[in-house]
Write an enzyme that holds these catalytic residues in place. Structure first.
Site, PDB file in Angstrom:
ATOM      1  N   SER A 102       0.631  -1.261   0.137  1.00  0.00           N
ATOM      2  CA  SER A 102      -0.229   0.460   0.000  1.00  0.00           C
ATOM      3  C   SER A 102       0.256   1.467   0.121  1.00  0.00           C
ATOM      4  O   SER A 102       1.953   1.022  -1.227  1.00  0.00           O
ATOM      5  CB  SER A 102      -0.974  -0.152   1.045  1.00  0.00           C
ATOM      6  OG  SER A 102      -1.792   0.919   0.502  1.00  0.00           O
ATOM      7  N   ASP A 243      -2.536   6.490  -3.680  1.00  0.00           N
ATOM      8  CA  ASP A 243      -0.835   5.772  -3.102  1.00  0.00           C
ATOM      9  C   ASP A 243      -0.822   4.058  -3.786  1.00  0.00           C
ATOM     10  O   ASP A 243      -1.239   4.244  -4.672  1.00  0.00           O
ATOM     11  CB  ASP A 243      -1.847   4.872  -1.437  1.00  0.00           C
ATOM     12  CG  ASP A 243      -2.800   3.761  -1.511  1.00  0.00           C
ATOM     13  OD1 ASP A 243      -3.214   4.051  -2.086  1.00  0.00           O
ATOM     14  OD2 ASP A 243      -2.580   3.363   0.019  1.00  0.00           O
ATOM     15  N   ASP A 245      -1.316   0.764  -3.580  1.00  0.00           N
ATOM     16  CA  ASP A 245      -1.785   0.483  -4.551  1.00  0.00           C
ATOM     17  C   ASP A 245      -3.414   1.010  -4.660  1.00  0.00           C
ATOM     18  O   ASP A 245      -4.522   0.108  -4.950  1.00  0.00           O
ATOM     19  CB  ASP A 245      -2.060  -0.853  -3.700  1.00  0.00           C
ATOM     20  CG  ASP A 245      -3.213  -0.590  -2.199  1.00  0.00           C
ATOM     21  OD1 ASP A 245      -2.927   0.370  -1.718  1.00  0.00           O
ATOM     22  OD2 ASP A 245      -3.347  -1.722  -1.598  1.00  0.00           O
ATOM     23  N   ASP A 247      -5.627   2.271  -3.327  1.00  0.00           N
ATOM     24  CA  ASP A 247      -7.024   2.283  -2.787  1.00  0.00           C
ATOM     25  C   ASP A 247      -7.340   3.232  -1.980  1.00  0.00           C
ATOM     26  O   ASP A 247      -8.329   3.254  -1.000  1.00  0.00           O
ATOM     27  CB  ASP A 247      -7.436   0.733  -1.641  1.00  0.00           C
ATOM     28  CG  ASP A 247      -6.357   0.414  -0.945  1.00  0.00           C
ATOM     29  OD1 ASP A 247      -5.321   1.733  -0.455  1.00  0.00           O
ATOM     30  OD2 ASP A 247      -6.005   0.193   0.079  1.00  0.00           O
TER      31      ASP A 247
END
Length: 451
Positions: A102, A243, A245, A247
């Protein structure tokens, strides 16, 4: 064995804490645990990753583990975490695996798991997987052979399928909106600019050239300085930062001022209530959300339900109560009608749709909420449990709560993904909040010095 899972999967420094051997073991355990209910067909798993270099190594280990357990694997390549969740549901797969840390620095990585339907795992399933990992360390399990070994296939159009899904959710076209998007040199580098353009926005993309080493490096949702400058320089209406990833979604207005997840939730909540889609006129947020969000929602007649920190706890409450919107201050926003997890690109689309629909600036829309001064100190520690639970620390917290009374609050919690204790204080002034937070942070450092 200590708990493997934090607030969002199994994380650690790749090839040190999170080794290929551990990734393989988690994959095997997940295949046996999540696909055990129906053995009439080989289990199916969807596997994706963010672009950090160690993802290639860990992907190989996870795929080996899954296929050795008899699961067929669909590799989708570099895609956002919510895209992997979406494709897991679309493929009617038994499980999904996302390799990402992340917002964490490049040397870290993680294994995030999704159950059938693309849903994050509840605590009881995580515990069962952890138990299975521990058992497999000492106990042989029956391995399939010959035709029983899983096969691997690559899905080449997963990104296109995901983008079309996102665009289909937008309640209003984005013509007239100019946006700068910071892709964090991560998983959003391809899909975010395409999704925003196809929805009608004029897009300037920055930090959209991942090389495996530059993910989250002075960019993305945790480092919005470059985004602020780019928005002003390009005369954009707003900036959006994701960010690693994708999400998460945080924003900056035309002046470069930050609009965080709490403010975005407030904006979208009002839009949904107006459209009649905010179930029960209720918003779900975590205890980390600013007190100003609760005050703003109360003034608008919207109920706020609080959960523990972690978007999966928000998700659990949304699913259990049949609610339509929730999220975190950090920018994890969940719209269950369209996604099974936090989705930064989906959030960005709906935020801009509200701007386009109303003709109002982001600063004006965000003005529905006045943030109470809030100071967050992430204290590096040797032991998170000791740092957050030492008697001296708890005594200092109690003293602070007495001082603040009803004019503020203190939240102390160990990070679920990093060797940190998070000290958050809200107060009437930033000076008071910072002084109280520093006092508590000093006690935490003394209780468990960082290695």
């Amino acid at each position: 064995m200590g708990r493997l899972f934090g607030t969002d999967g199994v994380r650690g420094r790749a090839n040190v804490d999170l080794t290929p051997e551990l990734a393989l073991a988690v994959a095997v355990a997940a295949a046996h645990t999540l696909a055990e209910s129906d053995r009439s067909h080989p289990p199916l798993a969807v596997v994706g990753r963010d672009p950090r270099a160690s993802g290639e190594m860990l992907e190989a280990a996870v795929v080996a583990g899954l296929t050795s357990a008899g699961a067929n694997v669909v590799r989708v390549g570099v895609l956002p975490t919510p895209a992997v969740a979406f494709l897991t549901a679309e493929a009617k797969a038994d499980l999904g695996v996302m390799l990402s840390a992340s917002h964490n620095p490049m040397p870290d990585n993680g294994v995030k798991l999704f159950a059938a339907g693309g849903h994050k795992l509840p605590d009881d399933l995580e515990i069962r997987i952890e138990d299975a990992v521990e058992a497999n360390a000492t106990t042989a399990w029956e391995r399939p052979t010959g035709a029983g070994i899983g096969r691997v296939h690559d899905l080449l159009d997963g990104a296109d399928h995901y983008v079309q899904h996102l665009i289909g959710t937008v309640p209003h076209r984005l013509e007239g909106i100019k946006v700068v998007v910071d892709c964090a040199n991560g998983a959003a580098a391809e899909v975010a600019p395409v999704a925003y353009r196809e929805a009608g926005a004029e897009v300037v993309a920055i930090n959209a050239d991942p090389d495996g080493l530059n993910i989250n490096d002075a960019c993305g949702s945790n480092h919005i300085e470059a985004l602020r400058e780019a928005v002003v320089a390009h005369g954009a209406h707003l900036g959006i930062a994701h960010d690693g990833d994708a999400d998460r979604c945080v924003a900056v207005d035309a002046n470069g001022d930050e609009v965080d997840g709490d403010q975005i939730m407030a904006i979208i909540a009002l839009a949904m209530r107006e459209a009649g889609t905010l179930t029960g006129d209720t918003l779900v947020a975590t205890v980390m959300s600013n007190l100003g969000l609760r005050l703003a929602m109360s003034a608008e007649g919207i109920r706020l339900v609080e959960t523990k920190v972690g978007d999966r706890y928000v998700l659990e409450e949304l699913r259990a109560s049949g609610l339509a919107l929730g999220g975190e201050q950090s920018g994890h926003i969940v719209l269950p009608a369209y996604a099974t997890t936090g989705d930064g690109v989906l959030t960005g689309l709906h935020l801009m749709a509200r701007m386009a629909q109303t003709g109002r600036s982001l600063a004006e829309l965000a003005g529905v909420m006045t943030k109470l001064p809030q100071v967050l100190i992430n204290v590096p520690v040797g032991d998170r449990t000791v740092g957050a639970g030492a008697p001296d620390v708890l005594a200092e917290v109690e003293r602070a709560e007495t001082e603040l009374g009803d004019t503020g609050r203190v939240l102390l919690r160990p990070s679920g993904t990093e060797p940190l204790v998070r000290v958050m204080v809200e107060a009437e002034t930033e000076q008071t909040a910072r002084a109280v937070a520093e006092r508590i942070a000093t006690r935490v450092r003394a209780a468990s010095p960082a290695a």
